[in-house]
Design a protein around this motif. Structure first.
Motif, PDB file in Angstrom:
ATOM      1  N   GLY A   1     -12.790  23.211 -17.803  1.00  0.00           N
ATOM      2  CA  GLY A   1     -14.212  23.161 -18.132  1.00  0.00           C
ATOM      3  C   GLY A   1     -15.066  24.182 -17.410  1.00  0.00           C
ATOM      4  O   GLY A   1     -16.215  24.407 -17.776  1.00  0.00           O
ATOM      5  N   GLN A   2     -14.514  24.824 -16.382  1.00  0.00           N
ATOM      6  CA  GLN A   2     -15.287  25.800 -15.613  1.00  0.00           C
ATOM      7  C   GLN A   2     -15.702  26.963 -16.506  1.00  0.00           C
ATOM      8  O   GLN A   2     -14.901  27.550 -17.206  1.00  0.00           O
ATOM      9  CB  GLN A   2     -14.468  26.339 -14.441  1.00  0.00           C
ATOM     10  CG  GLN A   2     -14.158  25.318 -13.383  1.00  0.00           C
ATOM     11  CD  GLN A   2     -15.383  24.932 -12.562  1.00  0.00           C
ATOM     12  OE1 GLN A   2     -16.434  25.541 -12.630  1.00  0.00           O
ATOM     13  NE2 GLN A   2     -15.225  23.884 -11.779  1.00  0.00           N
TER      14      GLN A   2
ATOM     15  N   LEU B   1     -18.248  22.497 -23.798  1.00  0.00           N
ATOM     16  CA  LEU B   1     -17.876  21.540 -22.755  1.00  0.00           C
ATOM     17  C   LEU B   1     -17.893  20.114 -23.292  1.00  0.00           C
ATOM     18  O   LEU B   1     -16.995  19.321 -23.013  1.00  0.00           O
ATOM     19  CB  LEU B   1     -18.819  21.670 -21.556  1.00  0.00           C
ATOM     20  CG  LEU B   1     -18.578  20.718 -20.399  1.00  0.00           C
ATOM     21  CD1 LEU B   1     -17.235  20.979 -19.740  1.00  0.00           C
ATOM     22  CD2 LEU B   1     -19.698  20.821 -19.380  1.00  0.00           C
TER      23      LEU B   1
ATOM     24  N   THR C   1     -14.826  17.643 -23.556  1.00  0.00           N
ATOM     25  CA  THR C   1     -14.922  16.339 -22.907  1.00  0.00           C
ATOM     26  C   THR C   1     -14.497  15.229 -23.867  1.00  0.00           C
ATOM     27  O   THR C   1     -13.754  14.315 -23.491  1.00  0.00           O
ATOM     28  CB  THR C   1     -16.359  16.089 -22.414  1.00  0.00           C
ATOM     29  OG1 THR C   1     -16.723  17.128 -21.505  1.00  0.00           O
ATOM     30  CG2 THR C   1     -16.474  14.748 -21.721  1.00  0.00           C
TER      31      THR C   1
ATOM     32  N   ARG D   1     -22.748  20.925 -14.472  1.00  0.00           N
ATOM     33  CA  ARG D   1     -21.843  21.519 -13.481  1.00  0.00           C
ATOM     34  C   ARG D   1     -20.837  20.496 -12.966  1.00  0.00           C
ATOM     35  O   ARG D   1     -19.653  20.803 -12.791  1.00  0.00           O
ATOM     36  CB  ARG D   1     -22.636  22.114 -12.317  1.00  0.00           C
ATOM     37  CG  ARG D   1     -23.083  23.531 -12.599  1.00  0.00           C
ATOM     38  CD  ARG D   1     -23.655  24.181 -11.364  1.00  0.00           C
ATOM     39  NE  ARG D   1     -25.101  24.251 -11.587  1.00  0.00           N
ATOM     40  CZ  ARG D   1     -26.021  23.925 -10.711  1.00  0.00           C
ATOM     41  NH1 ARG D   1     -25.693  23.519  -9.514  1.00  0.00           N
ATOM     42  NH2 ARG D   1     -27.296  24.000 -11.004  1.00  0.00           N
TER      43      ARG D   1
ATOM     44  N   LEU E   1     -17.491  26.988 -19.199  1.00  0.00           N
ATOM     45  CA  LEU E   1     -17.749  26.727 -20.618  1.00  0.00           C
ATOM     46  C   LEU E   1     -19.237  26.479 -20.861  1.00  0.00           C
ATOM     47  O   LEU E   1     -19.929  25.922 -20.010  1.00  0.00           O
ATOM     48  CB  LEU E   1     -16.971  25.496 -21.088  1.00  0.00           C
ATOM     49  CG  LEU E   1     -15.477  25.642 -21.266  1.00  0.00           C
ATOM     50  CD1 LEU E   1     -14.879  24.303 -21.703  1.00  0.00           C
ATOM     51  CD2 LEU E   1     -15.145  26.705 -22.281  1.00  0.00           C
TER      52      LEU E   1
ATOM     53  N   GLN F   1     -18.276  19.988 -15.611  1.00  0.00           N
ATOM     54  CA  GLN F   1     -17.362  21.124 -15.664  1.00  0.00           C
ATOM     55  C   GLN F   1     -16.259  20.988 -14.624  1.00  0.00           C
ATOM     56  O   GLN F   1     -15.123  21.397 -14.862  1.00  0.00           O
ATOM     57  CB  GLN F   1     -18.115  22.438 -15.428  1.00  0.00           C
ATOM     58  CG  GLN F   1     -18.932  22.892 -16.606  1.00  0.00           C
ATOM     59  CD  GLN F   1     -19.764  24.121 -16.308  1.00  0.00           C
ATOM     60  OE1 GLN F   1     -20.118  24.388 -15.159  1.00  0.00           O
ATOM     61  NE2 GLN F   1     -20.080  24.872 -17.348  1.00  0.00           N
ATOM     62  N   LYS F   2     -16.581  20.406 -13.484  1.00  0.00           N
ATOM     63  CA  LYS F   2     -15.567  20.224 -12.440  1.00  0.00           C
ATOM     64  C   LYS F   2     -14.593  19.100 -12.791  1.00  0.00           C
ATOM     65  O   LYS F   2     -13.437  19.135 -12.391  1.00  0.00           O
ATOM     66  CB  LYS F   2     -16.237  19.907 -11.100  1.00  0.00           C
ATOM     67  CG  LYS F   2     -16.981  21.092 -10.527  1.00  0.00           C
ATOM     68  CD  LYS F   2     -17.659  20.715  -9.233  1.00  0.00           C
ATOM     69  CE  LYS F   2     -18.470  21.871  -8.684  1.00  0.00           C
ATOM     70  NZ  LYS F   2     -19.194  21.510  -7.451  1.00  0.00           N
TER      71      LYS F   2
END
Length: 79
Positions: free
Chosen positions: A44-45, A52, A56, A35, A47, A38-39
């Motif tokens: 990335g939110q 992700l 990245t 999480r 995924l 993702q931020k």
């Protein structure tokens, strides 16, 4: 006086503390880290972790390219 200290000390129960995870379940720390990642990653939110991680890796390569370009520019315009 010394005997009362010994008695008080012997009454103390020493327990090993358990490490609590953030969610109280196994694997919670991994979910928390996903999480957070993702931020950090743009887009990335929401995924899934496999996507992700690919995003990245792309983002890291993009940032590295930006650093290389900025280093080259700073060498060109050095007084």
């Amino acid at each position: 006086m010394e005997s009362t200290r010994r008695k008080e000390f012997s009454k103390v129960q020493w327990r090993r503390r358990r490490r609590r995870s953030t969610t109280g379940r196994r694997g919670g720390s991994v979910r928390l880290k996903v999480r957070k990642l993702q931020k950090l990653i743009p887009g990335g939110q929401g995924l899934q972790p496999d996507r992700l991680f690919l995003k990245t890796a792309d983002y890291i390569l993009h940032l590295r390219l930006q650093v290389n370009v900025l280093q080259a520019l700073s060498k060109i315009y050095q007084p």
